[in-house]
Design a protein around this motif. Structure first.
Motif, mmCIF file in Angstrom:
data_model
loop_
_atom_site.group_PDB
_atom_site.id
_atom_site.type_symbol
_atom_site.label_atom_id
_atom_site.label_comp_id
_atom_site.label_asym_id
_atom_site.label_seq_id
_atom_site.Cartn_x
_atom_site.Cartn_y
_atom_site.Cartn_z
ATOM 1 N N TYR A 197 16.892 -5.484 -28.060
ATOM 2 C CA TYR A 197 16.370 -5.461 -26.703
ATOM 3 C C TYR A 197 17.076 -6.498 -25.820
ATOM 4 C CZ TYR A 197 13.283 -6.844 -22.958
ATOM 5 O OH TYR A 197 12.800 -7.209 -21.746
ATOM 6 N N ALA A 224 5.718 -1.350 -19.898
ATOM 7 C CA ALA A 224 6.715 -1.775 -20.881
ATOM 8 C C ALA A 224 6.693 -3.285 -21.056
ATOM 9 C CB ALA A 224 8.110 -1.313 -20.445
ATOM 10 N N THR A 225 6.519 -4.006 -19.957
ATOM 11 C CA THR A 225 6.462 -5.461 -20.010
ATOM 12 C C THR A 225 5.281 -5.935 -20.844
ATOM 13 O OG1 THR A 225 7.530 -5.706 -17.859
ATOM 14 C CG2 THR A 225 6.194 -7.553 -18.623
#
Length: 278
Positions: free
Chosen positions: A263, A23-24
């Motif tokens: 986010y 995800a990073t």
């Protein structure tokens, strides 16, 4: 501490770190950030699960995040540079004051309690998400970038804030550049290049400041940097970053702004709950 945990639990933690790494990497490439805004809250939960004390938990999360950012930010920058015009003039102007700001911010973080780092992280996410979600094209400071003195001040401020919250500074730099009408894709690509300039001195500072606290840190830590976290999360994130960069060019300016804003708002709320003791 960690060595006393059952193997199935350790495997679960390793899996969580690998997912966080993927995800990073996607987010780093997509938004031109080093990934610290997702790494810090994820690592904070993982280190809490293995018994790291609240007094050291935020510091080791931020230190490990900065170490992971080094290869991730570089991979993201090179992927963006191949597709987008990077403003090399901005990178040259910001390099020295940026590094000086990182040194100052790392020193402040070393003497600050966890609460200060949490508050800094929340303030960052609130300010950035508000600009991205509710800002308009008319919200600009000027039609062109300012002079060297103002640019140096921006760079020093970005550098000083980054080690306090464990980010590469790309998110802040992107917003600053867009306030001067720099196109969003160019701003993201240029901001990605700041990652290593911030993360390398920031990581070294967290290593040195964490050495006196090794007894309270997870096994296999180098100061405030967790080597297992660096290897598992950083390795996957570095591989995934080019995929995120490719995805960025499939979205419009507004889609990128809204996605990034939402986010940041979500991860900021996590630390509001932590400050409230929830």
């Amino acid at each position: 501490m960690m060595l006393a945990l059952p193997w199935d639990y350790l495997l679960w933690l390793a899996g969580a770190l690998l997912v966080a790494g993927f995800a990073t990497g996607i987010l780093a490439g997509l938004f031109g950030i080093g990934g610290g805004a997702i790494l810090v809250p994820v690592l904070y939960e993982v280190f809490g699960a293995i018994g790291v004390s609240d007094a050291e938990r935020m510091h080791v999360s931020v230190g490990t995040a900065l170490a992971i950012i080094v290869p991730t930010a570089l991979r993201s920058f090179f992927a963006h540079r191949a597709r987008t015009k990077v403003d090399n003039t901005v990178l040259r102007q910001w390099a020295l004051p940026l590094v000086l700001g990182v040194v100052a911010g790392t020193g402040l973080a070393a003497i600050s309690p966890d609460t200060v780092l949490k508050i800094a992280f929340v303030l960052f996410t609130v300010l950035m998400s508000s600009k991205l979600l509710f800002g308009r094209d008319s919200w600009i400071l000027a039609d062109r970038l300012p002079g060297r003195l103002a640019m140096s001040a921006y760079a020093f401020g970005i550098g000083a804030a980054s080690p306090l919250i464990g980010i590469s500074g790309g998110g802040i730099a992107t917003v600053v550049l867009t306030l001067y009408r720099v196109p969003i894709h160019t701003a993201i690509a240029t901001s990605a290049g700041l990652g290593a300039l911030i993360a390398v001195p920031g990581t070294l500072g967290y290593i040195v400041s964490g050495l006196p606290h090794l007894a309270q840190l997870p096994p296999f830590s180098l100061g405030y940097v967790s080597l297992p976290g660096l290897i598992l999360v950083g390795g996957v994130a570095t591989l995934a970053a080019p995929l995120g960069a490719r995805l960025a060019h499939r979205f419009s300016k507004r889609q990128l702004e809204v996605g990034f804003g939402l986010y940041l708002l979500i991860v900021g709320l996590r630390f509001v709950f932590a400050l409230a003791g929830l």
